[in-house]
Write a protein that holds these residues in place. Structure first.
Motif, PDB file in Angstrom:
ATOM      1  N   VAL A   1     -32.858  32.170  -0.638  1.00 10.98           N
ATOM      2  CA  VAL A   1     -31.812  32.102  -1.659  1.00 10.98           C
ATOM      3  C   VAL A   1     -31.142  33.469  -1.695  1.00 10.98           C
ATOM      4  O   VAL A   1     -31.801  34.489  -1.896  1.00 10.98           O
ATOM      5  N   LEU A   2     -29.835  33.491  -1.467  1.00 14.33           N
ATOM      6  CA  LEU A   2     -29.065  34.729  -1.499  1.00 14.33           C
ATOM      7  C   LEU A   2     -28.293  34.806  -2.810  1.00 14.33           C
ATOM      8  O   LEU A   2     -27.745  33.824  -3.271  1.00 14.33           O
ATOM      9  N   GLY A   3     -28.218  35.996  -3.355  1.00 12.28           N
ATOM     10  CA  GLY A   3     -27.462  36.216  -4.573  1.00 12.28           C
ATOM     11  C   GLY A   3     -28.370  36.261  -5.774  1.00 12.28           C
ATOM     12  O   GLY A   3     -29.553  35.985  -5.671  1.00 12.28           O
ATOM     13  N   PRO A   4     -27.848  36.641  -6.885  1.00 12.24           N
ATOM     14  CA  PRO A   4     -26.494  37.106  -7.152  1.00 12.24           C
ATOM     15  C   PRO A   4     -26.272  38.514  -6.596  1.00 12.24           C
ATOM     16  O   PRO A   4     -27.210  39.189  -6.179  1.00 12.24           O
TER      17      PRO A   4
ATOM     18  N   ASP B   1     -19.721  49.631  -6.203  1.00 14.49           N
ATOM     19  CA  ASP B   1     -20.797  49.498  -5.224  1.00 14.49           C
ATOM     20  C   ASP B   1     -21.299  48.069  -5.303  1.00 14.49           C
ATOM     21  O   ASP B   1     -21.640  47.591  -6.391  1.00 14.49           O
ATOM     22  N   VAL B   2     -21.340  47.374  -4.168  1.00  8.64           N
ATOM     23  CA  VAL B   2     -21.786  45.978  -4.127  1.00  8.64           C
ATOM     24  C   VAL B   2     -22.971  45.886  -3.173  1.00  8.64           C
ATOM     25  O   VAL B   2     -22.898  46.338  -2.035  1.00  8.64           O
ATOM     26  N   LEU B   3     -24.061  45.285  -3.662  1.00  4.59           N
ATOM     27  CA  LEU B   3     -25.264  45.103  -2.856  1.00  4.59           C
ATOM     28  C   LEU B   3     -25.641  43.628  -2.853  1.00  4.59           C
ATOM     29  O   LEU B   3     -25.757  43.015  -3.910  1.00  4.59           O
TER      30      LEU B   3
ATOM     31  N   ARG C   1     -25.000  41.753 -12.566  1.00  2.52           N
ATOM     32  CA  ARG C   1     -25.201  40.780 -11.490  1.00  2.52           C
ATOM     33  C   ARG C   1     -24.070  39.771 -11.573  1.00  2.52           C
ATOM     34  O   ARG C   1     -23.811  39.220 -12.635  1.00  2.52           O
ATOM     35  N   LEU C   2     -23.408  39.551 -10.442  1.00  6.54           N
ATOM     36  CA  LEU C   2     -22.272  38.635 -10.407  1.00  6.54           C
ATOM     37  C   LEU C   2     -22.448  37.631  -9.278  1.00  6.54           C
ATOM     38  O   LEU C   2     -23.093  37.915  -8.277  1.00  6.54           O
ATOM     39  N   GLY C   3     -21.831  36.496  -9.427  1.00  8.99           N
ATOM     40  CA  GLY C   3     -21.876  35.469  -8.389  1.00  8.99           C
ATOM     41  C   GLY C   3     -23.070  34.537  -8.584  1.00  8.99           C
ATOM     42  O   GLY C   3     -23.978  34.802  -9.362  1.00  8.99           O
ATOM     43  N   GLU C   4     -23.011  33.451  -7.854  1.00 14.07           N
ATOM     44  CA  GLU C   4     -24.069  32.444  -7.945  1.00 14.07           C
ATOM     45  C   GLU C   4     -25.054  32.609  -6.803  1.00 14.07           C
ATOM     46  O   GLU C   4     -24.772  33.253  -5.808  1.00 14.07           O
ATOM     47  N   ARG C   5     -26.189  31.967  -6.949  1.00 17.58           N
ATOM     48  CA  ARG C   5     -27.194  31.953  -5.885  1.00 17.58           C
ATOM     49  C   ARG C   5     -26.793  30.906  -4.845  1.00 17.58           C
ATOM     50  O   ARG C   5     -26.338  29.823  -5.194  1.00 17.58           O
ATOM     51  N   LYS C   6     -26.975  31.254  -3.586  1.00 15.22           N
ATOM     52  CA  LYS C   6     -26.628  30.343  -2.487  1.00 15.22           C
ATOM     53  C   LYS C   6     -27.851  30.115  -1.610  1.00 15.22           C
ATOM     54  O   LYS C   6     -28.490  31.070  -1.165  1.00 15.22           O
TER      55      LYS C   6
END
Length: 164
Positions: free
Chosen positions: A119-122, A77-79, A139-144
């Protein structure tokens, strides 16, 4: 839950002296043991990419989510948490199966409803094992960053000209 059902069944069988209750509790005990033995933490990797860092109010920005796993997982599940000013055009959160060594690319169109700096993410990621006994959250990924500028109509409504 399965451990509790097995314990209640075994205890009731011993107290009441009924073999049938112990036989009913045995599959729950077996499922709990098998679930804990087969559980392994998935090796998930995720990246979040925006197609641009600046947009106008009312425009659409595409967020691309890339997920990969060496070991695979049966349910992911990805949110992508969004501020109130951004609306997802597709379902968010997304749920799917990720096979071993599979790379999955998901595109999530975002409608910029209001102007502002965001700011989107993580990404919030939840993974479950095959039997559903174990659940991992991370939580995965960087903030964009995303800057949404006001439209011309909004600017005219906000600021009255000093001189015309």
């Amino acid at each position: 839950a399965y451990v509790g059902l097995a314990a209640i069944g075994l205890l009731a069988g011993l107290v009441l002296g009924r073999v049938e209750l112990i036989a009913l509790a045995a599959p729950f005990a077996l499922a709990a043991v098998a679930g804990s033995a087969l559980a392994r933490e998935p090796d998930l990797r995720a990246t979040l990419v925006l197609d641009r860092e600046r947009a106008l109010e009312g425009e659409e920005v595409t967020a691309t989510i890339e997920l990969s796993s060496v070991s695979g997982t049966d349910r992911v599940d990805v949110l992508l948490q969004l501020p109130r000013a951004l609306h997802a055009e597709k379902p968010n959160p997304l749920a799917f199966r990720l096979a071993p060594a599979e790379n999955r690319t998901l595109e999530l169109p975002l409608r910029c409803a209001r102007f502002g700096a965001f700011v989107l993410g993580p990404l919030l990621v939840r993974s479950r094992d095959r039997l559903g006994f174990s659940c991992w959250e991370t939580r995965l990924g960087e903030r964009k960053p995303l800057r949404v500028y006001p439209s011309v109509e909004t600017l005219h409504a906000l600021l009255a000209p000093y001189e015309t």
